[in-house]
Design a protein around this motif. Structure first.
Motif, PDB file in Angstrom:
ATOM      1  N   ARG A   1     104.289 106.133 -25.522  1.00 46.73           N
ATOM      2  CA  ARG A   1     103.260 105.130 -25.230  1.00 46.73           C
ATOM      3  C   ARG A   1     103.330 103.991 -26.256  1.00 46.73           C
ATOM      4  O   ARG A   1     103.251 102.809 -25.898  1.00 46.73           O
ATOM      5  CB  ARG A   1     101.881 105.778 -25.258  1.00 46.73           C
ATOM      6  CG  ARG A   1     100.747 104.846 -24.827  1.00 46.73           C
ATOM      7  CD  ARG A   1      99.387 105.517 -25.042  1.00 46.73           C
ATOM      8  NE  ARG A   1      99.315 106.798 -24.373  1.00 46.73           N
ATOM      9  CZ  ARG A   1      98.993 106.963 -23.108  1.00 46.73           C
ATOM     10  NH1 ARG A   1      98.727 105.912 -22.354  1.00 46.73           N
ATOM     11  NH2 ARG A   1      98.926 108.170 -22.576  1.00 46.73           N
TER      12      ARG A   1
ATOM     13  N   THR B   1     104.167 100.120 -25.418  1.00 43.82           N
ATOM     14  CA  THR B   1     103.173  99.111 -25.768  1.00 43.82           C
ATOM     15  C   THR B   1     103.760  98.054 -26.686  1.00 43.82           C
ATOM     16  O   THR B   1     103.502  96.854 -26.522  1.00 43.82           O
ATOM     17  CB  THR B   1     101.960  99.777 -26.431  1.00 43.82           C
ATOM     18  OG1 THR B   1     101.391 100.740 -25.524  1.00 43.82           O
ATOM     19  CG2 THR B   1     100.900  98.758 -26.799  1.00 43.82           C
TER      20      THR B   1
ATOM     21  N   SER C   1     103.094  98.376 -19.866  1.00 44.12           N
ATOM     22  CA  SER C   1     102.052  99.370 -19.627  1.00 44.12           C
ATOM     23  C   SER C   1     102.695 100.737 -19.447  1.00 44.12           C
ATOM     24  O   SER C   1     103.776 100.862 -18.873  1.00 44.12           O
ATOM     25  CB  SER C   1     101.235  99.001 -18.397  1.00 44.12           C
ATOM     26  OG  SER C   1     100.508  97.805 -18.609  1.00 44.12           O
ATOM     27  N   PHE C   2     101.996 101.774 -19.912  1.00 47.73           N
ATOM     28  CA  PHE C   2     102.523 103.134 -19.911  1.00 47.73           C
ATOM     29  C   PHE C   2     101.496 104.076 -19.313  1.00 47.73           C
ATOM     30  O   PHE C   2     100.288 103.943 -19.540  1.00 47.73           O
ATOM     31  CB  PHE C   2     102.843 103.559 -21.353  1.00 47.73           C
ATOM     32  CG  PHE C   2     103.305 104.985 -21.492  1.00 47.73           C
ATOM     33  CD1 PHE C   2     104.655 105.292 -21.485  1.00 47.73           C
ATOM     34  CD2 PHE C   2     102.393 106.032 -21.649  1.00 47.73           C
ATOM     35  CE1 PHE C   2     105.095 106.600 -21.627  1.00 47.73           C
ATOM     36  CE2 PHE C   2     102.820 107.348 -21.780  1.00 47.73           C
ATOM     37  CZ  PHE C   2     104.176 107.623 -21.771  1.00 47.73           C
ATOM     38  N   ALA C   3     101.965 105.052 -18.552  1.00 48.69           N
ATOM     39  CA  ALA C   3     101.099 106.103 -18.015  1.00 48.69           C
ATOM     40  C   ALA C   3     101.901 107.394 -17.953  1.00 48.69           C
ATOM     41  O   ALA C   3     103.135 107.381 -17.948  1.00 48.69           O
ATOM     42  CB  ALA C   3     100.570 105.733 -16.633  1.00 48.69           C
ATOM     43  N   ALA C   4     101.205 108.523 -17.908  1.00 51.14           N
ATOM     44  CA  ALA C   4     101.872 109.827 -17.892  1.00 51.14           C
ATOM     45  C   ALA C   4     101.130 110.771 -16.963  1.00 51.14           C
ATOM     46  O   ALA C   4      99.914 110.653 -16.762  1.00 51.14           O
ATOM     47  CB  ALA C   4     101.939 110.415 -19.297  1.00 51.14           C
TER      48      ALA C   4
ATOM     49  N   ASP D   1      94.565 110.838 -21.299  1.00 49.35           N
ATOM     50  CA  ASP D   1      94.971 110.066 -20.120  1.00 49.35           C
ATOM     51  C   ASP D   1      96.124 110.687 -19.339  1.00 49.35           C
ATOM     52  O   ASP D   1      96.757 110.002 -18.535  1.00 49.35           O
ATOM     53  CB  ASP D   1      95.349 108.632 -20.507  1.00 49.35           C
ATOM     54  CG  ASP D   1      94.180 107.876 -21.130  1.00 49.35           C
ATOM     55  OD1 ASP D   1      93.041 108.140 -20.725  1.00 49.35           O
ATOM     56  OD2 ASP D   1      94.417 107.044 -22.018  1.00 49.35           O
TER      57      ASP D   1
ATOM     58  N   VAL E   1     100.320 100.441 -14.090  1.00 43.74           N
ATOM     59  CA  VAL E   1     101.375  99.929 -14.968  1.00 43.74           C
ATOM     60  C   VAL E   1     102.093  98.707 -14.389  1.00 43.74           C
ATOM     61  O   VAL E   1     102.929  98.106 -15.066  1.00 43.74           O
ATOM     62  CB  VAL E   1     102.423 101.025 -15.279  1.00 43.74           C
ATOM     63  CG1 VAL E   1     101.756 102.246 -15.891  1.00 43.74           C
ATOM     64  CG2 VAL E   1     103.240 101.407 -14.053  1.00 43.74           C
TER      65      VAL E   1
END
Length: 243
Positions: free
Chosen positions: A169, A173, A178-181, A201, A241
């Motif tokens: 992340r 950044t 943008s980052f998501a998991a 998250d 993202v």
């Protein structure tokens, strides 16, 4: 069942346009889509649901979150991705460290024939900072010695996993992405629950571990319905993202 590899060496994502934001979906065989056609994979379904985007299937069978982190860094350096989604399964807690459950599999001569000599793993410096080191895969002592008494427990393994996700992340950044998991499996429900609770998250994109959603009894990978349900749950992350 036909699985297609594109000119860059990745799993083909059908109907991906030549322009539009590029969303990299990183993971293991669950993302690659073992046992599924190109259209049935999670990435194939995401592309169908978001035709204006370019979904990049960055899944490779047997890889873990550390390897996903390294691939993401390569993609960022090449300017090849505009948004990032990391997908994990509970078994990744073993893949991010030189755990015998994974290292024993590397004793197969096929790895040598493929030219694989080392595996990247996560280590902590004394001050707690994460670092990545490369461990030789040839560890013959693992085949004869019982080292289970020396192994980290699930709590420590999950702690390392959360640190790897946090590093990914931070890297994304820092690059302005943008980052998501997300977590994709419930093979071991208590472990999946612990990973979700420990990781801020982390989206619960899991489906029931049964023959409706997985290719059981011969294979544990998601069946077409399982991949469809996972993709439906990942759509919120794709939207999050997308720049």
């Amino acid at each position: 069942m036909l699985q297609t590899i594109d000119a860059e060496g990745w799993r083909r994502v059908p109907n991906r346009p030549s322009t539009g934001p590029r969303i990299g979906v990183y993971g293991c065989s669950f993302v690659y889509g073992t046992g599924l056609t190109d259209e049935e994979t999670v990435c194939g379904r995401l592309q169908a649901a978001r035709p204006g985007l370019r979904i990049l299937n960055r899944g490779i069978g047997g890889q873990g979150t550390v390897q996903n982190l390294l691939q993401m860094r390569r993609d960022i350096a090449a300017g090849a991705v505009d948004g990032v989604i990391f997908c994990s399964i509970a078994d990744h807690r073993f893949r991010i460290v030189p755990h015998p459950s994974r290292m024993r599999a590397f004793q197969n001569g096929e790895w040598y024939r493929l030219g694989v000599e080392h595996v990247p793993v996560a280590r902590h410096a004394p001050d707690g900072r994460l670092r990545i080191v490369y461990v030789p895969i040839w560890q013959p002592a693992l085949g004869v010695a019982d080292v289970s008494v020396f192994l980290p427990d699930d709590f420590l393994l999950i702690r390392t996993y959360t640190d790897v996700i946090a590093q990914a992340r931070a890297d994304a950044t820092a690059a302005g992405l943008s980052f998501a998991a997300a977590l994709l499996d419930r093979v071991q429900p208590e472990v999946s629950e612990a990973m979700l609770a420990a990781t801020p998250d982390l989206l619960d994109a899991t489906v029931p571990y049964d023959e409706t959603h997985h290719l059981l009894p011969r294979d544990a990978h998601p069946a077409p319905l399982g991949a469809e349900k996972i993709a439906d749950r990942l759509l919120s992350l794709v939207d999050r993202v997308t720049p």
